[in-house]
Design an enzyme around this catalytic site. Structure first.
Site, PDB file in Angstrom:
ATOM      1  N   CYS A 130     -12.687 -12.061 -57.461  1.00 28.25           N
ATOM      2  CA  CYS A 130     -11.293 -11.760 -57.109  1.00 28.25           C
ATOM      3  C   CYS A 130     -10.762 -12.905 -56.258  1.00 28.25           C
ATOM      4  O   CYS A 130     -11.387 -13.294 -55.267  1.00 28.25           O
ATOM      5  CB  CYS A 130     -11.205 -10.443 -56.345  1.00 28.25           C
ATOM      6  SG  CYS A 130      -9.499 -10.096 -55.872  1.00 28.25           S
ATOM      7  N   ASP A 172      11.314  -2.019 -38.909  1.00 27.83           N
ATOM      8  CA  ASP A 172      10.453  -2.437 -40.031  1.00 27.83           C
ATOM      9  C   ASP A 172       9.969  -1.185 -40.768  1.00 27.83           C
ATOM     10  O   ASP A 172       8.792  -0.822 -40.691  1.00 27.83           O
ATOM     11  CB  ASP A 172       9.274  -3.250 -39.470  1.00 27.83           C
ATOM     12  CG  ASP A 172       8.365  -3.812 -40.552  1.00 27.83           C
ATOM     13  OD1 ASP A 172       8.682  -3.685 -41.753  1.00 27.83           O
ATOM     14  OD2 ASP A 172       7.307  -4.376 -40.196  1.00 27.83           O
ATOM     15  N   CYS A 176      10.012  -4.602 -46.666  1.00 29.96           N
ATOM     16  CA  CYS A 176       9.240  -5.021 -47.837  1.00 29.96           C
ATOM     17  C   CYS A 176       9.944  -4.563 -49.110  1.00 29.96           C
ATOM     18  O   CYS A 176       9.385  -4.682 -50.193  1.00 29.96           O
ATOM     19  CB  CYS A 176       7.820  -4.460 -47.770  1.00 29.96           C
ATOM     20  SG  CYS A 176       7.795  -2.675 -47.620  1.00 29.96           S
ATOM     21  N   CYS A 193      -2.512  -9.286 -59.705  1.00 31.63           N
ATOM     22  CA  CYS A 193      -1.701 -10.505 -59.519  1.00 31.63           C
ATOM     23  C   CYS A 193      -0.917 -10.779 -60.797  1.00 31.63           C
ATOM     24  O   CYS A 193      -1.260 -11.670 -61.561  1.00 31.63           O
ATOM     25  CB  CYS A 193      -2.587 -11.701 -59.215  1.00 31.63           C
ATOM     26  SG  CYS A 193      -3.767 -11.433 -57.912  1.00 31.63           S
ATOM     27  N   CYS A 232      -6.393  -6.186 -64.894  1.00 35.59           N
ATOM     28  CA  CYS A 232      -6.289  -5.741 -63.511  1.00 35.59           C
ATOM     29  C   CYS A 232      -4.807  -5.817 -63.119  1.00 35.59           C
ATOM     30  O   CYS A 232      -4.106  -6.734 -63.518  1.00 35.59           O
ATOM     31  CB  CYS A 232      -7.115  -6.700 -62.657  1.00 35.59           C
ATOM     32  SG  CYS A 232      -6.790  -6.623 -60.918  1.00 35.59           S
ATOM     33  N   GLU A 267       6.533   5.105 -33.736  1.00 34.68           N
ATOM     34  CA  GLU A 267       5.797   5.137 -34.998  1.00 34.68           C
ATOM     35  C   GLU A 267       5.233   6.541 -35.163  1.00 34.68           C
ATOM     36  O   GLU A 267       4.895   7.179 -34.180  1.00 34.68           O
ATOM     37  CB  GLU A 267       4.652   4.100 -34.883  1.00 34.68           C
ATOM     38  CG  GLU A 267       3.411   4.341 -35.683  1.00 34.68           C
ATOM     39  CD  GLU A 267       3.618   4.121 -37.170  1.00 34.68           C
ATOM     40  OE1 GLU A 267       4.298   3.161 -37.559  1.00 34.68           O
ATOM     41  OE2 GLU A 267       3.097   4.958 -37.935  1.00 34.68           O
ATOM     42  N   CYS A 324      -7.216 -16.303 -63.368  1.00 34.85           N
ATOM     43  CA  CYS A 324      -8.222 -15.250 -63.190  1.00 34.85           C
ATOM     44  C   CYS A 324      -8.607 -14.643 -64.529  1.00 34.85           C
ATOM     45  O   CYS A 324      -7.742 -14.346 -65.354  1.00 34.85           O
ATOM     46  CB  CYS A 324      -7.646 -14.169 -62.273  1.00 34.85           C
ATOM     47  SG  CYS A 324      -8.758 -12.783 -62.040  1.00 34.85           S
TER      48      CYS A 324
HETATM   49  C1  LIG Z   1       6.082  -1.568 -42.829  1.00 34.88           C
HETATM   50  S1  LIG Z   1       5.103  -0.673 -41.707  1.00 34.88           S
HETATM   51  C2  LIG Z   1       5.468  -1.459 -40.184  1.00 34.88           C
HETATM   52  C3  LIG Z   1       4.409  -2.358 -39.767  1.00 34.88           C
HETATM   53  C4  LIG Z   1       4.504  -3.030 -38.443  1.00 34.88           C
HETATM   54  N1  LIG Z   1       5.833  -3.390 -38.047  1.00 34.88           N
HETATM   55  C5  LIG Z   1       3.616  -4.274 -38.518  1.00 34.88           C
HETATM   56  O1  LIG Z   1       4.141  -5.365 -38.758  1.00 34.88           O
HETATM   57  O2  LIG Z   1       2.402  -4.136 -38.411  1.00 34.88           O
HETATM   58  C6  LIG Z   1       6.033   0.815 -41.548  1.00 34.88           C
HETATM   59  C7  LIG Z   1       5.478   1.790 -40.519  1.00 34.88           C
HETATM   60  O3  LIG Z   1       6.368   2.912 -40.454  1.00 34.88           O
HETATM   61  C8  LIG Z   1       5.601   4.079 -40.203  1.00 34.88           C
HETATM   62  N2  LIG Z   1       6.466   5.201 -40.622  1.00 34.88           N
HETATM   63  C9  LIG Z   1       6.753   5.592 -41.877  1.00 34.88           C
HETATM   64  N3  LIG Z   1       7.618   6.600 -41.870  1.00 34.88           N
HETATM   65  C10 LIG Z   1       7.903   6.876 -40.567  1.00 34.88           C
HETATM   66  C11 LIG Z   1       8.730   7.826 -39.918  1.00 34.88           C
HETATM   67  N4  LIG Z   1       9.448   8.700 -40.615  1.00 34.88           N
HETATM   68  N5  LIG Z   1       8.785   7.818 -38.580  1.00 34.88           N
HETATM   69  C12 LIG Z   1       8.057   6.917 -37.856  1.00 34.88           C
HETATM   70  N6  LIG Z   1       7.255   5.984 -38.433  1.00 34.88           N
HETATM   71  C13 LIG Z   1       7.154   5.970 -39.764  1.00 34.88           C
HETATM   72  C14 LIG Z   1       4.349   3.863 -41.033  1.00 34.88           C
HETATM   73  O4  LIG Z   1       3.288   4.648 -40.540  1.00 34.88           O
HETATM   74  C15 LIG Z   1       4.110   2.363 -40.864  1.00 34.88           C
HETATM   75  O5  LIG Z   1       3.250   2.100 -39.777  1.00 34.88           O
END
Ligand SMILES: C[S@@+](CC[C@H](N)C(=O)[O-])C[C@H]1O[C@@H](n2cnc3c(N)ncnc32)[C@H](O)[C@@H]1O
Length: 464
Positions: free
Chosen positions: A172, A394, A421, A80, A77, A345, A71
């Site tokens: 991009c 997650d 992540c 990447c 930037c 969530e 790129c």
């Molecule tokens: C990594 S994302 C999960 C994504 C989902 N599993 C997917 O694959 O689409 C983390 C999520 O946790 C939520 N989150 C962050 N802090 C939180 C909390 N204290 N209580 C509840 N949810 C929370 C965020 O809004 C976000 O949607």
């Protein structure tokens, strides 16, 4: 130490967050933008008693593993940063990060970390990009030194750590389909019609931000954020996009006169087409609105969810909790293999999307609740619902709150599938959970080629 130059530093390996590491007089030196095997002179930008940070100012030898970045914006930037490392090695380094975090931070007994699930597409893999309009285009050293006058309006990405400087992006490699065309055509139209690009310091200007979302089914959403409310000019821009790109599925705009670019609290106007786009996975449809979260690499999200479902090992009679469910994508993805799935969530709009996605797909065994995890997941909640057989979690990069980890220990579900992540916070949480759980499988997945980021799935099984 600051500004001291360390000469002939051999870069040994990659550490966390993509930084490379060498040693000088017994101290670790972290350097950005280099590769293991490079020999460089480094100007120290930060010196502490146990480590230093610096930038490479001269290369004496290049690593044999280096490749030419593809790129033209590489190096300016922030997008990447690993383009100079071949993809096989990127995968090796990402897997190694997981091993390092679990052995250094986690200090728990772990099985062999599986080879990372690589991304079939290492370019054009993102389904969402966010471009900023600015009247303060970033000029390169050569441009400044040339003394020539340059166009200062720009549409592109922020320079890392500089909120008011934008790299004007010509091409991009992160998003395919119509993304490059829409951005370049809109910029050219704005310039030829003398429309104002946003001035972030003074908070004025018509054109503020452009978001492009695409799906694997060929749908697209284009959202223009305006920093001014001149109806005639807004109409001019939106009509131009509509006529030039009639294939856009959802053509939307927002008038944002606030100080920041977030628009969760603002009205999104549908100028043409639908108000949402639809992604598909194994025949399931996922509705994506302008405010909805969706994993940014759709193909790899599918790989990630398959690993998650496989680790959960569902037979059909389990109660599954999907913690930090977002828009309920994992919950809906596993629902057909479970008796009941409960998603939690804290973003209410995401929970509304999750419910809608269950409805659209005719899934009747899901329940979704909005609230902060540490407050929601309590004894009353458990008493009011069935106890989980499998917990999928997650969390965001910061990992889980201590109260949530303690609740998981108290719940003692037979299996926990932990998707993350950030392997560092995941390793920390897994160490706490190891009081009752053993680590049975570790599977890294690459969602973001050309970056150091790595997603990781861990299967924890209750110790007998
Ligand atoms: C990594 S994302 C999960 C994504 C989902 N599993 C997917 O694959 O689409 C983390 C999520 O946790 C939520 N989150 C962050 N802090 C939180 C909390 N204290 N209580 C509840 N949810 C929370 C965020 O809004 C976000 O949607």
């Amino acid at each position: 130490m600051k500004n001291k130059v360390v000469t002939n530093l051999t870069i040994e390996r990659i550490a966390t967050e993509g930084k490379c590491v060498g040693h000088h007089e017994g101290k670790v030196v972290f350097v950005q933008g280099v590769a293991p095997g490079d020999v460089v002179d480094v100007r120290i930008t930060r010196g502490k008693s146990s480590f230093m940070e610096g930038e490479a100012i001269k290369f004496h030898e290049y690593s044999k593993d280096r490749i030419d970045p593809f790129c033209s914006h590489f190096g300016t930037c922030g997008g990447c940063k690993w383009q100079h490392i071949n993809y096989d090695l990127q995968k090796t380094y990402k897997r190694q990060q997981v091993v390092d975090q679990f052995t250094r931070i986690g200090k728990v007994e772990i099985p062999e970390v599986m080879p990372i699930v690589g991304s079939a597409n290492t370019r054009y893999y993102r389904n969402k990009l966010d471009f900023t309009f600015s009247n303060n285009r970033w000029l390169t050293r050569e441009e400044i030194d040339s003394g020539a006058a340059f166009e200062r309006n720009a549409l592109g990405f922020h320079i890392p750590k500089m909120f008011d400087k934008i790299v004007d992006i010509e091409h991009c490699y992160l998003q395919g389909d119509i993304s490059n065309d829409v951005r370049n055509e809109l910029r050219a139209f704005a310039l030829s019609n003398s429309l104002s690009f946003y001035d972030i310091r003074n908070q004025v200007g018509l054109l503020r931000n452009l978001i492009i979302r695409t799906t694997s089914t060929g749908e697209s959403m284009v959202i223009v954020q305006f920093g001014g409310d001149n109806a005639e000019e807004i109409d001019l821009v939106m009509n131009f996009l509509h006529e030039k790109f009639p294939q856009i599925t959802a053509l939307l705009y927002i008038i944002n006169l606030k100080k920041n670019e977030t628009f969760n609290d603002l009205e999104v106007v549908t100028f043409a087409g639908r108000a949402y786009i639809e992604e598909e996975m194994e025949g399931l449809k996922f509705r994506i609105g302008p405010k909805s979260f969706y994993q940014t690499n759709s193909d790899q999200a599918y790989e990630l969810y398959k690993v998650t479902r496989d680790f959960a090992g569902l037979k059909g009679d389990e109660v599954v909790y999907d913690l930090y469910t977002g828009t309920g994508t994992i919950a809906n993805f596993v629902a057909k293999q479970a008796k009941q799935v409960i998603g939690i969530e804290y973003v209410e709009a995401a929970i509304e999307d999750a419910k809608l996605n269950s409805l659209v797909n005719g899934l009747e065994n899901t329940l979704f609740y909005a609230g902060d995890m540490k407050d929601m997941l309590n004894d009353d909640f458990i008493a009011a619902h069935a106890k989980p057989d499998v917990i999928i979690t997650d969390p965001p990069r910061a990992g889980m709150h201590d109260d949530v980890v303690n609740m998981l220990l108290k719940l003692a579900a037979p299996k926990i599938v932990y998707v993350s992540c950030n392997p560092a916070t995941q390793a920390r949480d897994v160490a706490l959970l190891s009081e009752k759980y053993s680590v049975d499988k570790i599977q890294p997945v690459d969602m973001f080629p050309q970056t150091y980021h790595v997603e990781n799935v861990v299967l924890l099984t209750l110790k007998s």
